[in-house]
Design a protein around this motif. Structure first.
Motif, short mmCIF file in Angstrom:
data_model
loop_
_atom_site.label_atom_id
_atom_site.label_comp_id
_atom_site.label_asym_id
_atom_site.label_seq_id
_atom_site.Cartn_x
_atom_site.Cartn_y
_atom_site.Cartn_z
N ARG A 52 16.91 -39.27 31.99
CA ARG A 52 17.09 -38.09 32.83
C ARG A 52 17.25 -36.89 31.91
O ARG A 52 18.19 -36.82 31.14
CB ARG A 52 18.32 -38.25 33.72
CG ARG A 52 18.13 -39.27 34.83
CD ARG A 52 19.41 -39.39 35.65
NE ARG A 52 19.25 -40.28 36.77
CZ ARG A 52 19.08 -39.88 38.02
NH1 ARG A 52 19.03 -38.59 38.30
NH2 ARG A 52 18.95 -40.76 38.99
N MET A 53 16.30 -35.99 32.00
CA MET A 53 16.25 -34.86 31.09
C MET A 53 16.65 -33.57 31.80
O MET A 53 16.38 -33.43 33.00
CB MET A 53 14.82 -34.75 30.54
CG MET A 53 14.37 -36.03 29.85
SD MET A 53 12.62 -36.05 29.50
CE MET A 53 12.50 -34.65 28.42
N PRO A 54 17.27 -32.64 31.09
CA PRO A 54 17.57 -31.36 31.73
C PRO A 54 16.27 -30.77 32.28
O PRO A 54 15.24 -30.77 31.60
CB PRO A 54 18.12 -30.51 30.58
CG PRO A 54 18.65 -31.50 29.59
CD PRO A 54 17.73 -32.69 29.70
N PRO A 55 16.28 -30.28 33.52
CA PRO A 55 15.04 -29.78 34.14
C PRO A 55 14.30 -28.75 33.29
O PRO A 55 13.07 -28.73 33.27
CB PRO A 55 15.51 -29.18 35.46
CG PRO A 55 16.74 -29.96 35.79
CD PRO A 55 17.40 -30.23 34.46
N GLU A 56 15.04 -27.93 32.55
CA GLU A 56 14.37 -26.89 31.76
C GLU A 56 13.68 -27.45 30.51
O GLU A 56 12.99 -26.72 29.80
CB GLU A 56 15.36 -25.79 31.36
CG GLU A 56 16.47 -26.23 30.43
CD GLU A 56 17.68 -26.83 31.14
OE1 GLU A 56 18.68 -27.08 30.44
OE2 GLU A 56 17.65 -27.06 32.36
N THR A 57 13.80 -28.75 30.26
CA THR A 57 13.11 -29.35 29.11
C THR A 57 11.81 -30.05 29.50
O THR A 57 11.12 -30.61 28.65
CB THR A 57 14.01 -30.37 28.38
OG1 THR A 57 14.25 -31.49 29.22
CG2 THR A 57 15.31 -29.73 27.93
N VAL A 58 11.47 -30.04 30.79
CA VAL A 58 10.25 -30.68 31.27
C VAL A 58 9.24 -29.58 31.59
O VAL A 58 9.48 -28.77 32.49
CB VAL A 58 10.53 -31.57 32.51
CG1 VAL A 58 9.25 -32.27 32.96
CG2 VAL A 58 11.63 -32.58 32.19
N HIS A 59 8.13 -29.57 30.85
CA HIS A 59 7.17 -28.48 30.95
C HIS A 59 5.77 -28.99 31.22
O HIS A 59 5.43 -30.12 30.90
CB HIS A 59 7.12 -27.69 29.63
CG HIS A 59 8.43 -27.19 29.18
ND1 HIS A 59 8.91 -25.97 29.55
CD2 HIS A 59 9.38 -27.74 28.38
CE1 HIS A 59 10.10 -25.78 29.01
NE2 HIS A 59 10.41 -26.85 28.29
N THR A 60 4.94 -28.14 31.78
CA THR A 60 3.49 -28.29 31.78
C THR A 60 2.95 -26.96 31.24
O THR A 60 3.71 -26.02 31.02
CB THR A 60 2.91 -28.54 33.19
OG1 THR A 60 3.14 -27.38 33.99
CG2 THR A 60 3.51 -29.77 33.84
N ALA A 61 1.66 -26.89 31.07
CA ALA A 61 1.06 -25.63 30.61
C ALA A 61 1.28 -24.52 31.63
O ALA A 61 1.34 -23.35 31.26
CB ALA A 61 -0.42 -25.82 30.34
N GLY A 62 1.46 -24.91 32.90
CA GLY A 62 1.57 -23.91 33.95
C GLY A 62 2.98 -23.52 34.36
O GLY A 62 3.16 -22.53 35.05
N THR A 63 3.99 -24.29 33.94
CA THR A 63 5.35 -23.97 34.37
C THR A 63 6.37 -24.44 33.33
O THR A 63 6.17 -25.43 32.64
CB THR A 63 5.67 -24.59 35.75
OG1 THR A 63 6.99 -24.19 36.12
CG2 THR A 63 5.60 -26.10 35.73
N ALA A 64 7.46 -23.71 33.29
CA ALA A 64 8.53 -24.05 32.35
C ALA A 64 9.53 -25.03 32.94
O ALA A 64 10.41 -25.51 32.24
CB ALA A 64 9.25 -22.78 31.91
#
Length: 138
Positions: A52-64
């Motif tokens: 379970r990762m902090p939400p702000e550490t999961v990225h795509t090219a289109g969203t942070a």
């Protein structure tokens, strides 16, 4: 024996659902491998890890702050047939959506199937290949 890693934003799955997610993914993987009746060697050695990762550490090219999930499955050499691969990807995607409670989650769920090299799997000081796995399961 196979290993399952699930990487997801910490708040994607309900609190307390990690065991359900791990158990359902393990069952799907063993089915995909053709294991009709898992024995202790299967159940004691198939690892499932929910990251379970902090939400702000999961990225795509289109969203942070992406709501994506990565399910990575590492299997011994030759453990999955092509049909087993198809079955596992479909089941893992469905399980992630069901446990998350989000019917749109399949569009953001990646399932990566990785096969260890022959002899590239070690436990208890032994490098396992097909011969060692066969002996373990006898």
């Amino acid at each position: 024996m196979p290993m399952i890693d699930v990487y997801a934003p910490a708040d994607l799955f309900p609190a307390g659902s990690d065991r359900t997610l791990a158990a359902q993914l393990t069952a799907a993987l063993l089915r995909a491998e053709g294991v009709a009746e898992p024995g202790p060697a299967h159940l004691d050695n198939t690892g499932a890890y929910v990251h379970r990762m902090p939400p702000e550490t999961v990225h795509t090219a289109g969203t942070a702050a992406a709501r994506t999930v990565r399910v990575q499955v590492l299997t011994p050499p030759g453990a999955l047939t092509r049909e087993g691969q198809r079955s596992l990807v479909a089941d893992a995607t469905r399980i992630v959506a069901e446990v998350s409670g989000d019917p749109s989650q399949p569009a953001r769920t990646w399932v990566l199937l990785t096969e260890a090299a022959e002899g590239g799997w070690g436990i208890a000081g032994t490098a396992f290949g097909r011969e060692e796995f066969a002996a373990l399961l006898r």
